[in-house]
Design an enzyme around this catalytic site. Sequence first.
Site, PDB file in Angstrom:
ATOM      1  N   TYR A 152      46.501  47.775  42.644  1.00 30.98           N
ATOM      2  CA  TYR A 152      46.072  46.412  42.947  1.00 30.98           C
ATOM      3  C   TYR A 152      46.911  45.880  44.111  1.00 30.98           C
ATOM      4  O   TYR A 152      48.114  46.179  44.205  1.00 30.98           O
ATOM      5  CB  TYR A 152      46.303  45.495  41.745  1.00 30.98           C
ATOM      6  CG  TYR A 152      45.233  45.556  40.685  1.00 30.98           C
ATOM      7  CD1 TYR A 152      44.068  44.812  40.808  1.00 30.98           C
ATOM      8  CD2 TYR A 152      45.403  46.353  39.553  1.00 30.98           C
ATOM      9  CE1 TYR A 152      43.086  44.859  39.820  1.00 30.98           C
ATOM     10  CE2 TYR A 152      44.418  46.400  38.567  1.00 30.98           C
ATOM     11  CZ  TYR A 152      43.269  45.653  38.712  1.00 30.98           C
ATOM     12  OH  TYR A 152      42.297  45.683  37.751  1.00 30.98           O
ATOM     13  N   ASP A 212      39.043  39.807  36.430  1.00 29.79           N
ATOM     14  CA  ASP A 212      38.864  38.369  36.236  1.00 29.79           C
ATOM     15  C   ASP A 212      37.834  37.822  37.225  1.00 29.79           C
ATOM     16  O   ASP A 212      37.604  38.405  38.284  1.00 29.79           O
ATOM     17  CB  ASP A 212      40.191  37.626  36.497  1.00 29.79           C
ATOM     18  CG  ASP A 212      41.261  37.976  35.474  1.00 29.79           C
ATOM     19  OD1 ASP A 212      40.904  38.441  34.370  1.00 29.79           O
ATOM     20  OD2 ASP A 212      42.454  37.772  35.779  1.00 29.79           O
TER      21      ASP A 212
END
Lengths: 240, 240
Positions: free
Chosen positions: A110, A52
């Site tokens: 992540y 993103d």
Amino acid sequence: MHNYCLRLSFVGTNFHGWQVQPGLRTVQGVLERAIGELFGRSIRPTGCCRTDAGVHAKDYIANFKASRFFPPDSLLKALNALLPEDVGVSEVWLAEENFNARYSVKGKLYVYRVYPSHARNPFLEPFLWRFPYTLELEEMKKASGLFLGRHDFSGFAKLEGEEDPFVEIEECEVVENEGIVEIRVRAKRFLRYMVRRIAGALIYLGMGKLSLEDIREFLKGKKCPYTAKAKGLTLEKVFL
Amino acid sequence: MHNYCLRLSFVGTNFHGWQVQPGLRTVQGVLERAIGELFGRSIRPTGCCRTDAGVHAKDYIANFKASRFFPPDSLLKALNALLPEDVGVSEVWLAEENFNARYSVKGKLYVYRVYPSHARNPFLEPFLWRFPYTLELEEMKKASGLFLGRHDFSGFAKLEGEEDPFVEIEECEVVENEGIVEIRVRAKRFLRYMVRRIAGALIYLGMGKLSLEDIREFLKGKKCPYTAKAKGLTLEKVFL
């Protein structure tokens, strides 16, 4: 054809994510331009995932094929000379012909960082979500265990087309490090917004605004309405 | 009058250093504006030192006096809400009336970072001088010892007015950390450009372009012609 493989990293602040989008500055876009200058024609690199806008990557894998040969070390130097300061190549090698960054990577870790503080550290500010609330760490640790294993993540994702909503989470941990709370999530693949919504759910639970039961409901498909800020998310490690 | 004391840090990339200069963005300037908004009148903070444009501070001390009372914790929150993202306050306290950030601090530790590599890490790039040369670390370590103690630093400084060119160096070390070479220099006070020129001399010696004898000459007043890039320098710690 040579299959060039790159290990790189980027500070996501001024990028609209990895994937090329018309008129927007993207990592794939600046990389494609640098490769184009070196190889004399437009070659679009394949990345290990989309990211993103505003999300960072301390580790990222990409590959591209070209008939012209460059020694890997020379390619590394040339790319770093052409790329902007917020993206850097740390390694270049020649991969097997069938290696594809999108399908061949074995897993991704992540890390979402949240800083529950009134003090501000400008060196870390671009890489975390800072707010003045207190977090119940023990509750968050307990809840993080709920995500482990294979679940339907429809409630945490924006699904695309016929995408499989079932994902196997290999690691989900909450740890504190010098006042910064890290939410670590590892899987082979992720759905869109998935990590930011897992982080959102854990953070709102830590603030006392959600219960373990709410999270169990989200894991049955109920929509999780909390998406943590993009700038707190970093793709920390890609496993080959 | 209340003597407010602040511990802060700033990423120097987009600042023309600490000290207010007409028409330029400075740390003292943005801090003065934030204090002005809170106290309803212009109050210029005193800083523990000037810094060159592009130099960073992980630690910095400033103070200012005002008759209006703010609880220190509220002042910290309010300042961080008003300051831009590249400067942050980590601590606020009320100091003795005679405390002055410029004259009362007991010492400062600067760290200069140089990264002799073709690989680029965009997370560290704003904080170091990266170049593709090899450095002879052992030579640099040997040379760093020459700076210890009290020397005439005319050769390393831009002297201002009747300034005393003699400075006592309490620590001067070269250490390597994950491929990054750190030059650590500690003293009570520094002259203008002094750390960047000490770093410049050590780095050029590490590249084989200077000898220990050259550095001894610089320490007798001969001009050192090498000034390391500003962005590699960080004021790491201020001692109270």
